[in-house]
Write an enzyme that holds these catalytic residues in place. Structure first.
Site, PDB file in Angstrom:
ATOM      1  N   SER A 120       1.009  -1.301   0.474  1.00 34.18           N
ATOM      2  CA  SER A 120       0.304   0.137  -0.334  1.00 34.18           C
ATOM      3  C   SER A 120       0.672   1.004   0.059  1.00 34.18           C
ATOM      4  CB  SER A 120      -0.926   0.347   1.386  1.00 34.18           C
ATOM      5  OG  SER A 120      -1.835  -1.365   1.403  1.00 34.18           O
ATOM      6  N   HIS A 141      -0.534  -1.805  -7.897  1.00 33.52           N
ATOM      7  CA  HIS A 141      -1.291  -2.010  -6.314  1.00 33.52           C
ATOM      8  C   HIS A 141      -2.697  -1.605  -6.170  1.00 33.52           C
ATOM      9  CE1 HIS A 141      -2.456   1.619  -3.296  1.00 33.52           C
ATOM     10  NE2 HIS A 141      -2.433   0.034  -2.462  1.00 33.52           N
ATOM     11  N   GLU A 153      -2.548   1.237  -9.976  1.00 31.25           N
ATOM     12  CA  GLU A 153      -1.634   2.462  -9.318  1.00 31.25           C
ATOM     13  C   GLU A 153      -0.189   0.836 -10.307  1.00 31.25           C
ATOM     14  OE1 GLU A 153      -2.258   5.108  -6.031  1.00 31.25           O
ATOM     15  OE2 GLU A 153      -1.069   3.218  -5.551  1.00 31.25           O
ATOM     16  N   ASN A 192      -2.976   6.885  -1.830  1.00 34.48           N
ATOM     17  CA  ASN A 192      -2.849   7.395  -0.294  1.00 34.48           C
ATOM     18  C   ASN A 192      -1.981   7.522  -0.122  1.00 34.48           C
ATOM     19  OD1 ASN A 192      -4.139   4.260   0.369  1.00 34.48           O
ATOM     20  ND2 ASN A 192      -2.382   3.101   0.090  1.00 34.48           N
TER      21      ASN A 192
HETATM   22  P1  NAD Z   1      -4.040 -10.073   4.534  1.00 31.78           P
HETATM   23  O1  NAD Z   1      -3.074 -10.243   6.304  1.00 31.78           O
HETATM   24  O2  NAD Z   1      -4.600 -10.295   4.109  1.00 31.78           O
HETATM   25  O3  NAD Z   1      -2.521 -11.672   3.695  1.00 31.78           O
HETATM   26  C1  NAD Z   1      -1.891 -11.921   4.101  1.00 31.78           C
HETATM   27  C2  NAD Z   1      -1.445 -12.865   3.730  1.00 31.78           C
HETATM   28  O4  NAD Z   1      -0.162 -13.245   3.419  1.00 31.78           O
HETATM   29  C3  NAD Z   1      -2.068 -13.973   4.491  1.00 31.78           C
HETATM   30  O5  NAD Z   1      -2.949 -14.956   4.264  1.00 31.78           O
HETATM   31  C4  NAD Z   1      -0.567 -14.525   5.118  1.00 31.78           C
HETATM   32  O6  NAD Z   1      -0.866 -15.832   5.386  1.00 31.78           O
HETATM   33  C5  NAD Z   1       0.363 -14.784   4.254  1.00 31.78           C
HETATM   34  N1  NAD Z   1       1.650 -14.360   4.324  1.00 31.78           N
HETATM   35  C6  NAD Z   1       2.329 -14.071   5.550  1.00 31.78           C
HETATM   36  N2  NAD Z   1       3.787 -14.349   5.553  1.00 31.78           N
HETATM   37  C7  NAD Z   1       4.037 -14.757   4.029  1.00 31.78           C
HETATM   38  C8  NAD Z   1       5.247 -15.888   3.776  1.00 31.78           C
HETATM   39  N3  NAD Z   1       6.471 -15.384   4.390  1.00 31.78           N
HETATM   40  N4  NAD Z   1       4.676 -16.519   3.056  1.00 31.78           N
HETATM   41  C9  NAD Z   1       3.532 -16.377   2.119  1.00 31.78           C
HETATM   42  N5  NAD Z   1       2.588 -16.202   2.326  1.00 31.78           N
HETATM   43  C10 NAD Z   1       2.349 -15.055   3.625  1.00 31.78           C
HETATM   44  O7  NAD Z   1      -3.085  -8.574   3.970  1.00 31.78           O
HETATM   45  P2  NAD Z   1      -4.024  -7.826   3.192  1.00 31.78           P
HETATM   46  O8  NAD Z   1      -4.620  -7.012   3.747  1.00 31.78           O
HETATM   47  O9  NAD Z   1      -3.800  -9.019   2.104  1.00 31.78           O
HETATM   48  O10 NAD Z   1      -2.433  -6.928   2.673  1.00 31.78           O
HETATM   49  C11 NAD Z   1      -0.911  -7.851   1.979  1.00 31.78           C
HETATM   50  C12 NAD Z   1      -0.701  -6.493   1.390  1.00 31.78           C
HETATM   51  O11 NAD Z   1      -1.892  -5.619   0.361  1.00 31.78           O
HETATM   52  C13 NAD Z   1       0.201  -5.328   2.071  1.00 31.78           C
HETATM   53  O12 NAD Z   1       0.922  -4.804   1.903  1.00 31.78           O
HETATM   54  C14 NAD Z   1      -0.939  -4.296   1.995  1.00 31.78           C
HETATM   55  O13 NAD Z   1      -0.047  -3.129   2.292  1.00 31.78           O
HETATM   56  C15 NAD Z   1      -1.346  -4.289   1.036  1.00 31.78           C
HETATM   57  N6  NAD Z   1      -2.739  -4.025   0.247  1.00 31.78           N
HETATM   58  C16 NAD Z   1      -3.560  -4.327   1.395  1.00 31.78           C
HETATM   59  C17 NAD Z   1      -5.143  -3.660   0.824  1.00 31.78           C
HETATM   60  C18 NAD Z   1      -6.439  -3.910   1.969  1.00 31.78           C
HETATM   61  O14 NAD Z   1      -7.087  -2.354   1.264  1.00 31.78           O
HETATM   62  N7  NAD Z   1      -6.088  -4.693   2.988  1.00 31.78           N
HETATM   63  C19 NAD Z   1      -5.248  -2.631  -0.489  1.00 31.78           C
HETATM   64  C20 NAD Z   1      -4.684  -2.782  -0.741  1.00 31.78           C
HETATM   65  C21 NAD Z   1      -3.395  -2.891  -0.497  1.00 31.78           C
END
Ligand code: NAD
Length: 667
Positions: A120, A141, A153, A192
């Site tokens: 993000s 993104h 993005e 953001n």
């Molecule tokens: P989340 O916590 O829902 O999912 C993360 C996943 O990664 C989990 O399933 C976890 O088990 C897995 N994980 C952890 N360690 C790992 C490893 N070593 N190898 C493989 N998988 C592993 O998080 P999210 O909300 O999906 O966010 C993921 C990324 O996307 C972050 O960088 C976040 O900032 C970004 N993001 C999130 C949003 C949102 O609204 N949630 C929006 C845009 C971007």
């Protein structure tokens, strides 16, 4: 390189959504996470979502099972990425973790594989820092939920190659999304970053006890937002907001670390909806916010000024274009407008004073106005005319001399815009996609605008220009394929409207830039004066289509350049440049930035020339050239008689004698 196989690392909220989108569009997807249990949960969620889309007929004729069969799952990075063309990392927002995952992925991918992060906020350059081949790393993104949100993005890190950017932009389009090109890596990228200063402001409102969270939420809900800012922070997660602010404090400005209330909530593990408590108590569901409690201590203008300011900073730093910023905010935040279109209703001064007020009230320099806003160049910034980065301050100040005009009122038609300025100048702006081609609808709307401004005492001079860098490349030829009767009617309509324009009792100035071809050239000739750029392309290509200029051009051109030159231009269809047109007397002035510089010219006529005398002079010159000289002289005496009885004449003479500036009333 064509992308066929995609690996998604991390199958949480975002990973599963991204995997689903690629599978829907026919890509083979390998999804990886730390355990089969987590992966199976993700598969279940994807299936549920696909079934809903299938029921709504949104799977392009495929079944949810077809799409599911494209997704396979893995618990090792090696197996997930080894034949991937594109790897997208979506593990938790932690720089060290992301770096570790990237290093692992790099060991097993092909040389040409692109590795992208869905982070993000974290700068992609920092994630890629220790990799062997950094040119293939970029940001991709997505917004939550990826299946529904139209924006992605595409982030160019310091070493990302242009080829990688092109491939990613192309793939984003192929999965039905809008690619916002982030041309320079910056924390929070575009959407953001635009959000960051307002999150900080909301925290400072509470720290400074400006009003309570309920009162502020009630105010923003009363302004039409679906959720108040504190309700939204609870919904997103206090930890997510806190981590972002801390990251921005480290990378953008230490002021982002000033928020005490949010730090307290974070330290007390009151993380919002997910823990049942945050700003609000969520144990009984969504908090009720009574809009009747809305405070008047905060204002929508605070937020708009901050968004516009941050957008201008992004433009100044060459991070994204105004168009991409506008669309990014619209699609990324699901809003009908973005900061660029909002900025059009304000002057630099208005935004500057609001920002200075916020900066001093909260002792926070994040809110300080961007350079261009300080220097009166808001318009230039949002209209893409800023010399991006490296603009010497001197230059900025010089350009600031061309003062911004205050828009008194603006009218938006379908194909044109009409803006009226304080200085008695109005603008008619042609506004059609692709070179402002002149359609039947545009002619109808132009006629309405001419009639609307005809007797307006607040307007003395009218500028006719085009949106963007082009006046008009001519008539919309799509409308010329109908019957010969339609063709005739269209031709007569153009003739009639341009004649009306030439007869207006106000001075008209055409801005010739980019292209002024065919109908665009005829429109310019129907104006009293013409200004333009040295390189504008001018001409009548009609003859090469088997036509002649049919909207008055065959008659008006010779009156300006003489019969010989007009004949040459019309029968050869040859194009000339603005520089040549100037030497022939077609252009009255050559300008580098015609839309800005013409304002000064128009303003000086609007304020220094008596309006009735201008209308008379215009008529005498236009009509006089068509009649024998004795008739013309008779008309001149008649005009003098009329002018003798005007108040403006008395004002003009008195002001001359008293050595003061006249204030003409137009009567
Ligand atoms: P989340 O916590 O829902 O999912 C993360 C996943 O990664 C989990 O399933 C976890 O088990 C897995 N994980 C952890 N360690 C790992 C490893 N070593 N190898 C493989 N998988 C592993 O998080 P999210 O909300 O999906 O966010 C993921 C990324 O996307 C972050 O960088 C976040 O900032 C970004 N993001 C999130 C949003 C949102 O609204 N949630 C929006 C845009 C971007």
């Amino acid at each position: 390189m064509e992308i066929k196989n995609v690996a998604v690392l991390g199958s949480g909220t975002m990973g599963q959504g991204i995997a689903e989108v690629f599978a829907i569009y026919g890509y083979n997807v390998k999804m990886e996470d730390i355990s089969d249990e987590i992966l199976n949960k993700a598969l279940k969620k994807i299936k549920e979502s696909l079934v809903k889309l299938e029921q709504k007929g949104q799977l392009f004729g495929k079944t949810s099972d077809d799409v599911m069969s494209r997704i396979s799952t893995y618990t090792t990075i090696e197996n997930a990425v080894k034949d991937a063309d594109l790897v997208i990392e979506a593990v938790p927002e932690n720089l060290d973790l992301k770096k570790k995952i990237f290093a692992e992925a790099e060991k097993f991918v092909k040389r040409e594989t692109i590795i992208a992060s869905n982070t993000s906020n974290i700068r992609i350059t920092d994630i890629a820092k220790d990799l062997k081949y950094k040119d293939r790393v970029a940001g991709l993104h997505f917004f939550n939920p990826p299946v529904l949100m139209k924006l992605v993005e595409v982030i160019k890190a310091e070493y990302t190659s242009d080829e990688v950017m092109e491939i990613l932009v192309d793939v984003v389009k192929k999965i039905g999304k809008y690619p916002l090109k982030v041309m320079k890596d910056t924390p929070g990228f575009v959407v953001n970053r635009i959000n960051a200063p307002e999150s900080l402001l909301f925290c400072l409102y509470i720290d400074h006890k400006v009003a309570t969270q309920e009162e502020i939420d009630a105010y923003f809900k009363s302004q039409g937002l679906p959720m108040g800012p504190y309700e939204l922070m609870d919904y997103v997660g206090i930890d997510v907001v806190y981590d972002s602010l801390e990251y921005f404090a480290k990378t953008l400005n230490p002021c982002y670390g000033k928020c005490n209330t949010i730090k307290e909530l974070y330290n007390n593990k009151m993380l919002g909806m997910k823990t049942g408590k945050g700003f609000y108590d969520w144990s009984k569901g969504r908090p009720f916010i009574d809009v009747k409690k809305a405070t008047d201590k905060v204002s929508m203008m605070d937020v708009l000024a901050l968004e516009i300011n941050e957008a201008v900073k992004l433009i100044e730093q060459g991070i994204a274009t105004p168009e991409d910023i506008e669309n990014g905010v619209k699609y990324g935040m699901n809003r009908p407008y973005g900061p660029i279109s909002v900025a059009k209703s304000f002057t630099s001064m208005e935004i500057k004073s609001k920002l200075e007020e916020l900066a001093s009230k909260f002792n926070c320099d994040v809110f300080e106005p961007a350079e261009s806003i300080k220097n009166g160049l808001l318009r230039d910034a949002i209209e893409g005319r800023l010399k991006v980065k490296g603009v010497e301050e001197k230059k900025v100040k010089e350009e600031a001399k061309i003062k911004e005009e205050k828009v008194l009122s603006a009218q938006q038609f379908n194909t044109i815009k009409v803006e009226k300025y304080e200085s008695k100048v109005a603008k008619i702006i042609l506004n059609r996609p692709k070179y402002n081609l002149i359609s039947g609808e545009l002619l109808d709307e132009l006629e309405k605008a001419i009639k609307y401004l005809w007797n307006d005492p607040e307007v003395n001079v009218i500028i006719i220009t085009g949106e963007g860098n082009v006046l008009s490349a001519g008539a919309d030829l799509n409308e010329f394929v109908g019957s010969s009767f339609q063709f005739l009617e269209n031709s007569r309509k153009g003739e009639r409207v341009f004649q009306l324009l030439s007869e207006m009792p106000k001075l008209t100035i055409a801005v010739m830039k980019g292209y002024a071809l065919g109908g665009g050239f005829e429109l310019s000739l129907a104006c009293d004066l013409r200004v333009g750029t040295e390189d504008v392309q001018i001409g009548f290509p009609e003859i090469t289509l088997g036509l002649v200029p049919g909207w008055g051009g065959s008659q008006r051109l010779s009156r300006i350049v003489g019969l010989g030159k007009a004949m040459e231009l019309i029968v050869t269809g040859q194009r000339i440049t603005g520089k040549e047109a100037y030497s022939m007397g077609i252009l009255n002035k050559l300008y580098k930035n015609p839309d800005e510089e013409v304002m000064e010219f128009a303003k000086s006529i609007a304020q220094n020339s008596a309006p009735v005398a201008v209308a008379m002079a215009k008529r005498l010159l236009n009509k006089g050239s068509q009649v024998p000289i004795d008739v013309g002289l008779e008309m001149e005496s008649f005009a003098m008689g009329v002018l003798f009885s005007t108040e403006d004449l008395k004002e003009g003479i008195m002001s001359f004698l008293q050595k003061k500036k006249p204030e003409f009333k137009g009567r």
